[in-house]
Design a protein around this motif. Structure first.
Motif, PDB file in Angstrom:
ATOM      1  N   ALA A  91      51.325  26.801  48.124  1.00 19.63           N
ATOM      2  CA  ALA A  91      52.342  26.963  47.081  1.00 19.63           C
ATOM      3  C   ALA A  91      53.480  25.959  47.247  1.00 19.63           C
ATOM      4  O   ALA A  91      54.081  25.503  46.253  1.00 19.63           O
ATOM      5  N   TYR A  94      53.088  22.781  45.307  1.00 20.78           N
ATOM      6  CA  TYR A  94      52.986  22.844  43.851  1.00 20.78           C
ATOM      7  C   TYR A  94      53.876  21.752  43.253  1.00 20.78           C
ATOM      8  O   TYR A  94      55.074  21.659  43.582  1.00 20.78           O
ATOM      9  N   PHE A 113      48.119  18.737  45.770  1.00 16.85           N
ATOM     10  CA  PHE A 113      48.078  20.188  45.560  1.00 16.85           C
ATOM     11  C   PHE A 113      46.635  20.697  45.501  1.00 16.85           C
ATOM     12  O   PHE A 113      46.272  21.703  46.116  1.00 16.85           O
ATOM     13  N   VAL A 133      45.699  28.815  39.048  1.00 10.83           N
ATOM     14  CA  VAL A 133      47.117  28.790  38.705  1.00 10.83           C
ATOM     15  C   VAL A 133      47.239  29.209  37.250  1.00 10.83           C
ATOM     16  O   VAL A 133      46.536  28.681  36.376  1.00 10.83           O
ATOM     17  N   LEU A 183      55.343  30.749  41.662  1.00 12.45           N
ATOM     18  CA  LEU A 183      55.677  29.324  41.721  1.00 12.45           C
ATOM     19  C   LEU A 183      56.898  29.087  40.828  1.00 12.45           C
ATOM     20  O   LEU A 183      56.925  29.546  39.673  1.00 12.45           O
ATOM     21  N   LEU A 193      50.395  31.386  41.586  1.00 11.38           N
ATOM     22  CA  LEU A 193      49.232  30.908  42.337  1.00 11.38           C
ATOM     23  C   LEU A 193      48.464  32.139  42.799  1.00 11.38           C
ATOM     24  O   LEU A 193      48.999  32.967  43.533  1.00 11.38           O
TER      25      LEU A 193
END
Length: 378
Positions: A91, A94, A113, A133, A183, A193
């Motif tokens: 995370a 991100y 990522f 996601v 996120l 996530l």
């Protein structure tokens, strides 16, 4: 003087002979009682010994099961902590606006990522089913691995409108467990996530090595109130187990009990350890089942040596007893022969001999004495 000595010897011999006769008579009359009593005492002793050994073996097995349950659940909790830590690291990468400004390349941030997700996915198999996601617009980017080991990325619009989670948590939706990490972009919630978890496959993979037929198996009680039985066999639990589980969940302390569990339609009695543990910040209960009859079999095998020793000891005692009876019979026969010889000697002596007790009662008188005293033989 000679007469007095002979009389004293005769009294001693007669008294001893009477005592021996009494003992032999009592022994012969109660032989079955002695042997039967010995057998009963041995059986009762073996029963108490068996129960004592069973109790000790059960206590030992319980302690061993608790230690193993503690070890297994501790390992599971450590894996859960590692999962949470690694998922938060994913995370962290991100690609939000701040990272894009620093790197100057949004596509590069996305690539990093995705690589982090792939590494996370590979490391935490078979727990992770797929990772995706989902943003505020319900746009989903799904990453999963096909049977060939290739990672695939799939994008679509979600038809299910579920509000985004603003806190990290494990949630259960339609029987599926999802671990969600929020996120943020510019301090605002931008997406979630999400890791789809295959708890059944994970617990089975980690705990299956303990399975030993139906003698030893495990169960996991999930937060949703469902059972994961390892291995996957048809098991039916009683209401008593549910009461114990509620107690374990409330107190967060392990419990040991003996309950009936139905496996494939057959009820069996198991020694069960209920051990609470937390996985991904949610309460689970690990159940370690041990077939109680297997403990009894172990105790019986350990007791066979002692039972055999007792039987040998019993045979030795019986043999010694029979030998003692035989020797007593021989001694009695010798005493009778000695008494007869003594009586013949007394009868053949040319002097009068009278044998009396301490109370001057006549025990025996020879012919010479009857003739001298002019006593009628009748």
């Amino acid at each position: 003087m000679l007469i007095f000595t002979l009389m004293k010897m005769k009294n001693i011999v007669a008294l001893f002979n009477q005592k021996v006769q009494d003992i032999m008579t009592f022994t012969f009359k109660n032989t079955r009682l002695f042997v039967g009593g010995g057998v009963i005492i041995m059986l009762i002793g073996n029963i108490f010994l068996f129960l004592y050994i069973f109790s000790k073996q059960k206590d030992y097995q319980t302690l061993l099961m608790i230690e193993q349950a503690e070890s297994y659940t501790s390992h599971l909790e450590q894996e859960g902590l590692a999962f949470v830590n690694d998922f938060n690291q994913v995370a962290y990468f991100y690609p939000n606006q701040r990272q894009s400004e620093k790197s100057g390349a949004t596509d590069g941030g996305v690539a990093i990522f995705l690589e982090k997700i792939k590494f996370f996915y590979t490391k935490h198999q078979p727990l992770v089913g797929n990772v995706y996601v989902i943003d505020t617009a319900m746009h989903v980017v799904n990453i999963y691995c096909d049977p060939s080991g290739n990672f695939l990325i799939d994008s679509y619009e979600s038809k299910q409108v579920n509000p985004l989670e603003n806190k990290e948590k494990l949630v259960e939706r339609n029987g599926e467990y999802l671990y969600v990490v929020p996120l943020f972009k510019e301090g605002k919630l931008a997406a979630n996530l999400v890791a789809s978890l295959n708890l059944k496959a994970f617990f089975k993979f980690r705990l299956e090595p303990v399975y030993v037929g139906q003698s030893i198996f495990q169960s996991i009680y999930t937060p949703a109130g469902t059972w994961l039985t390892l291995p996957l066999i048809k098991v039916s639990f009683q209401k008593e187990q549910q009461k114990i589980l509620n107690k374990v969940v409330q107190t967060n302390k392990p419990v040991v009990s003996v309950n009936d569990i139905t496996i494939d339609g057959t009820a069996r009695k198991y020694l069960t350890v209920y051990y609470p543990f937390k996985f991904l910040n949610m309460q689970f209960v690990y159940l370690y089942h041990f077939y109680i009859q297997y403990i009894m079999l172990q105790v019986l095998l350990h007791s066979l040596g002692l039972i055999g020793f007792n039987l040998i000891l019993l045979f030795i005692v019986i043999f010694y007893y029979l030998q003692m009876v035989r020797n007593k019979n021989q001694e009695e026969e010798k005493l009778r022969e000695s008494e007869e010889a003594f009586r013949q000697i007394i009868e053949s002596m040319p002097i009068g001999i009278i044998l009396t007790t301490k109370n001057n009662q006549i025990i025996s008188i020879n012919k010479t004495a009857t003739r001298i005293l002019q006593i009628n033989d009748s």
